[in-house]
Design a protein around this motif. Structure first.
Motif, short mmCIF file in Angstrom:
data_model
loop_
_atom_site.label_atom_id
_atom_site.label_comp_id
_atom_site.label_asym_id
_atom_site.label_seq_id
_atom_site.Cartn_x
_atom_site.Cartn_y
_atom_site.Cartn_z
N PRO A 127 -8.45 7.56 -6.65
CA PRO A 127 -9.29 7.18 -5.51
C PRO A 127 -10.25 6.05 -5.88
CG PRO A 127 -10.06 9.26 -6.43
CD PRO A 127 -8.83 8.89 -7.20
N MET A 128 -10.56 5.21 -4.88
CA MET A 128 -11.58 4.18 -5.10
C MET A 128 -12.94 4.81 -4.82
SD MET A 128 -9.69 0.74 -3.91
CE MET A 128 -10.62 -0.26 -5.01
N HIS A 177 -6.82 1.07 -9.64
CA HIS A 177 -6.14 1.46 -8.40
C HIS A 177 -4.82 0.73 -8.21
CE1 HIS A 177 -5.68 2.70 -4.21
NE2 HIS A 177 -5.55 1.43 -3.88
N LEU A 178 -4.77 -0.52 -8.72
CA LEU A 178 -3.56 -1.31 -8.54
C LEU A 178 -2.42 -0.78 -9.40
CD1 LEU A 178 -5.06 -4.92 -8.43
CD2 LEU A 178 -4.60 -3.36 -6.54
N PHE A 234 -2.27 3.92 -7.70
CA PHE A 234 -3.04 4.02 -6.46
C PHE A 234 -3.35 5.44 -6.04
CE2 PHE A 234 1.28 2.35 -5.56
CZ PHE A 234 1.88 3.53 -5.18
N SER A 235 -2.91 6.40 -6.81
CA SER A 235 -3.32 7.76 -6.49
C SER A 235 -4.76 7.99 -6.97
CB SER A 235 -2.38 8.79 -7.12
OG SER A 235 -2.50 8.72 -8.53
N CYS A 258 -12.64 -6.83 0.88
CA CYS A 258 -12.41 -5.40 0.61
C CYS A 258 -13.21 -4.89 -0.59
CB CYS A 258 -10.93 -5.12 0.33
SG CYS A 258 -9.78 -6.19 1.21
N GLU A 259 -13.13 -5.66 -1.69
CA GLU A 259 -13.71 -5.14 -2.94
C GLU A 259 -15.24 -5.13 -2.97
OE1 GLU A 259 -10.93 -7.86 -4.69
OE2 GLU A 259 -10.50 -6.43 -6.31
N SER A 274 -9.20 -9.02 -7.20
CA SER A 274 -7.84 -9.25 -6.72
C SER A 274 -7.84 -10.09 -5.46
CB SER A 274 -7.16 -7.93 -6.38
OG SER A 274 -7.40 -7.00 -7.39
N LYS A 320 -4.03 -9.41 -2.23
CA LYS A 320 -3.44 -8.37 -3.06
C LYS A 320 -3.50 -7.01 -2.36
CE LYS A 320 -1.48 -6.84 -6.63
NZ LYS A 320 -0.14 -7.34 -6.98
N CYS A 321 -4.65 -6.67 -1.84
CA CYS A 321 -4.82 -5.38 -1.16
C CYS A 321 -3.87 -5.28 0.03
CB CYS A 321 -6.25 -5.18 -0.67
SG CYS A 321 -7.52 -5.55 -1.91
N CYS A 366 -0.21 -3.73 0.29
CA CYS A 366 0.04 -2.33 0.62
C CYS A 366 -0.78 -1.84 1.79
CB CYS A 366 -0.23 -1.45 -0.59
SG CYS A 366 0.65 -1.96 -2.08
N HIS A 367 -1.83 -2.59 2.19
CA HIS A 367 -2.73 -2.11 3.25
C HIS A 367 -2.82 -3.11 4.40
CE1 HIS A 367 -4.23 1.19 0.79
NE2 HIS A 367 -4.52 0.35 -0.20
N HIS A 398 -15.26 -1.50 -1.31
CA HIS A 398 -14.51 -0.43 -1.98
C HIS A 398 -14.67 -0.46 -3.49
CE1 HIS A 398 -12.79 1.17 1.66
NE2 HIS A 398 -12.52 -0.05 2.06
C1 HEC Z 1 0.58 -1.48 -4.75
C2 HEC Z 1 0.04 -1.03 -3.48
C3 HEC Z 1 -1.45 -1.01 -3.33
C4 HEC Z 1 -2.32 -2.02 -3.57
C5 HEC Z 1 -2.03 -3.43 -4.07
C6 HEC Z 1 -3.62 -1.53 -3.18
N1 HEC Z 1 -3.54 -0.25 -2.75
FE1 HEC Z 1 -5.05 0.89 -2.04
N2 HEC Z 1 -3.82 2.45 -1.83
C7 HEC Z 1 -2.44 2.41 -2.00
C8 HEC Z 1 -1.87 3.68 -1.63
C9 HEC Z 1 -0.39 4.01 -1.67
C10 HEC Z 1 -2.94 4.49 -1.26
C11 HEC Z 1 -2.90 5.89 -0.84
C12 HEC Z 1 -3.11 6.76 -2.04
C13 HEC Z 1 -3.25 8.18 -1.74
O1 HEC Z 1 -3.54 8.50 -0.58
O2 HEC Z 1 -3.11 8.95 -2.67
C14 HEC Z 1 -4.14 3.68 -1.37
C15 HEC Z 1 -5.41 4.12 -1.05
C16 HEC Z 1 -6.50 3.28 -0.90
C17 HEC Z 1 -7.77 3.67 -0.35
C18 HEC Z 1 -8.14 5.01 0.20
C19 HEC Z 1 -7.98 6.13 -0.73
C20 HEC Z 1 -9.09 6.39 -1.66
O3 HEC Z 1 -8.93 7.35 -2.37
O4 HEC Z 1 -10.09 5.70 -1.70
C21 HEC Z 1 -8.59 2.58 -0.39
C22 HEC Z 1 -10.03 2.50 0.05
C23 HEC Z 1 -7.80 1.52 -0.97
N3 HEC Z 1 -6.54 1.98 -1.27
C24 HEC Z 1 -8.29 0.25 -1.16
C25 HEC Z 1 -7.58 -0.75 -1.76
C26 HEC Z 1 -8.12 -2.04 -2.06
C27 HEC Z 1 -9.55 -2.50 -1.75
C28 HEC Z 1 -7.14 -2.77 -2.62
C29 HEC Z 1 -7.23 -4.19 -3.14
C30 HEC Z 1 -8.16 -4.39 -4.23
C31 HEC Z 1 -5.97 -1.91 -2.71
N4 HEC Z 1 -6.28 -0.70 -2.18
C32 HEC Z 1 -4.78 -2.32 -3.23
C33 HEC Z 1 -1.71 1.30 -2.44
C34 HEC Z 1 -2.23 0.11 -2.84
#
Ligand code: HEC
Ligand code: HEC
Ligand code: HEC
Ligand code: HEC
Length: 391
Positions: A359-360, A352-353, A356-357, A342-343, A275, A279-280, A283-284, A346
């Motif tokens: 976990p990565m 996850h996209l 997102f609940s 990031c990727e 991504s 992209k990340c 939301c982050h 992580h």
């Molecule tokens: C559409 C929104 C969205 C996108 C795009 C997104 N995330 Fe997330 N991500 C979230 C949300 C909301 C949480 C919190 C989820 C939770 O706590 O249950 C989260 C949690 C995480 C966490 C910590 C929680 C875990 O369980 O590991 C990591 C690390 C993470 N995201 C990495 C990434 C990365 C790397 C990308 C890009 C490839 C990405 N995210 C893209 C919304 C997004």
């Protein structure tokens, strides 16, 4: 009185050649072996930043006078694997050897992997003084350096009585110890010897792995042509050494050929698998901000500054997903995937996209060790490094 003067003169003339030859002579063997395609260092860490052909050549030309009389040899295993990039390295190696006027270059196990009809035309073009045990005509050669007659061979049977005998071998030191009758054996086994060994009447040395140090073996040779003793030292090839501009040109030419290789192999992207940080960040955003403050965010720029931004051997650790489907390919085709993103840490997790609940993968030390290796990051200490990239 006059009579005596004449007599004295006659005696002087008769014995002069003996008095000149009566002194011990020296001959220095400058040696490499097991270069394994290391044209230059990556510069990832000051601690490992040693070696490279432009420095090697620069050092020798600057110190030619104090090193003389010397011979320059390579004990073999100077090539990497037979890949398209490996071939470009091999060509640059041979061109550099020729610029540096190597006196002998042995073919070892690594060189034997390449087809003969590929290697020998290159050898001819560069006039490389090659020695190869598999070739009847090239098992030994003789050279004379300031009155010392040398026989350099790759076949233990190719010894010349009466000469100073130097064997170049790709065998490990333990096997070299079983070979008798040679004055000096230099191996390209890749073993690290602090000092040469003395075994019976033979001095055994091993080329320093990847040419980080130049081996300097100075022989003292008696009137009988025998080795009376030796001094040895390793000359580290650090970045303070002035590069030879002619060899630098060869390395730059290699870099542009590698870039062309990547361009010509340009393949269509197999779907956007990675991504990328944009992209990340949707939301982050705070994590993106803090990531930007780490050196990972500037990793690709580092390569651009070093003129290595199209070298797959560098890109693989200075970008995201290189070599994988949908990962970084080149700055023209995949600009959004430059740098250590990031990727890389992580994980690649498209799931996850969508949800997102989910976990990565947890980030562990193992993730870092893919890139933070002993060679490229000798100071790596997980807790200390982790602290620096917390975001
Ligand atoms: C559409 C929104 C969205 C996108 C795009 C997104 N995330 Fe997330 N991500 C979230 C949300 C909301 C949480 C919190 C989820 C939770 O706590 O249950 C989260 C949690 C995480 C966490 C910590 C929680 C875990 O369980 O590991 C990591 C690390 C993470 N995201 C990495 C990434 C990365 C790397 C990308 C890009 C490839 C990405 N995210 C893209 C919304 C997004
Ligand atoms: C195995 C992974 C890996 C490869 C391959 C690699 N690097 Fe690196 N590089 C790193 C790591 C990790 C660091 C950070 C080292 C540290 O500070 O501990 C680094 C740091 C650097 C630095 C220092 C940056 C600075 O500002 O101090 C340079 C320059 C560099 N690399 C260039 C290159 C070049 C050129 C190549 C290819 C010839 C290359 N790297 C190949 C992992 C790699
Ligand atoms: C894909 C390869 C890669 C991975 C995985 C990676 N790094 Fe790096 N890291 C690099 C490169 C390349 C650099 C040098 C960037 C530059 O300055 O050009 C670097 C630099 C660093 C630096 C800066 C060093 C300094 O002395 O300031 C730290 C700290 C660091 N990494 C920590 C980590 C940690 C901790 C992990 C694992 C959680 C990790 N890295 C994973 C490639 C990687
Ligand atoms: C060099 C490795 C590395 C890179 C690159 C990296 N992270 Fe992280 N990230 C970590 C580590 C280590 C942690 C903290 C430990 C953990 O949660 O596993 C972390 C934590 C997080 C968290 C919080 C997790 C939590 O449990 O609260 C999110 C979200 C996150 N990173 C997103 C990102 C995004 C977005 C990027 C890119 C802009 C990124 N990371 C780049 C290593 C990295």
């Amino acid at each position: 009185m006059r009579k005596y003067k004449l007599l004295y003169l006659i005696i002087l003339i008769i014995f002069m050649p003996f008095s000149v030859h009566g002194e011990e002579q020296t001959l220095t063997i400058l040696y490499t072996g097991s270069l394994k395609g290391e044209l230059e260092t990556c510069g990832c860490s000051p601690k490992t930043d040693f070696g490279g052909l432009a420095r090697l050549s620069g050092y020798i030309s600057e110190h030619a006078e104090e090193l003389s009389p010397y011979i320059l040899i390579d004990a073999g295993n100077f090539t990497p694997k037979d890949t398209p990039q490996g071939r470009l390295k091999t060509e640059a190696m041979l061109r550099s050897f020729s610029k540096m006027k190597y006196d002998a270059v042995a073919f070892g196990e690594n060189e034997k992997v390449f087809p003969r009809n590929y290697l020998y035309p290159l050898v001819k073009e560069n006039k490389t003084p090659v020695l190869c045990a598999a070739s009847e005509k090239r098992r030994s050669l003789s050279i004379t350096r300031s009155d010392i007659k040398l026989n350099i061979g790759v076949d233990p049977a190719a010894r010349h009585e009466g000469n100073l005998n130097l064997l170049l071998s790709d065998k490990p030191v333990s096997e070299a110890k079983l070979i008798n009758g040679w004055d000096v054996i230099i191996t390209s086994s890749g073993e690290e010897l602090e000092e040469p060994l003395e075994n019976n009447e033979t001095i055994i040395a091993a080329g320093y792995p990847k040419g980080k140090n130049l081996g300097i073996l100075k022989l003292r040779i008696g009137i009988n042509g025998k080795v009376m003793g030796h001094d040895h030292r390793w000359q580290p090839l650090g970045k303070e050494i002035k590069e030879d501009p002619l060899v630098r040109d060869i390395l730059n030419d290699y870099d542009s050929k590698v870039a062309r290789l990547l361009r010509e192999a340009e393949r269509p992207l197999a779907g956007a698998t990675y991504s990328g940080v944009k992209k990340c960040a949707e939301c982050h955003q705070p994590f993106e901000e803090s990531w930007k403050d780490t050196r990972h965010a500037g990793a690709f720029q580092t390569l651009e500054k070093a003129g290595k931004s199209s070298d797959p051997e560098c890109i693989k650790c200075h970008s995201v997903g290189f070599g994988e489907k949908g990962g970084f390919y080149s700055i023209e085709t995949t600009p959004d995937l430059a740098n250590v993103q990031c990727e890389e840490c992580h994980g690649l997790d498209r799931g996850h996209l969508d949800d997102f609940s989910k976990p990565m993968r947890p980030v562990t030390e193992k993730v870092c060790l893919k890139c933070h290796t002993e060679e490229h990051s000798p100071d790596f200490d997980y807790p200390v490094y982790l602290e620096k990239i917390k975001h």
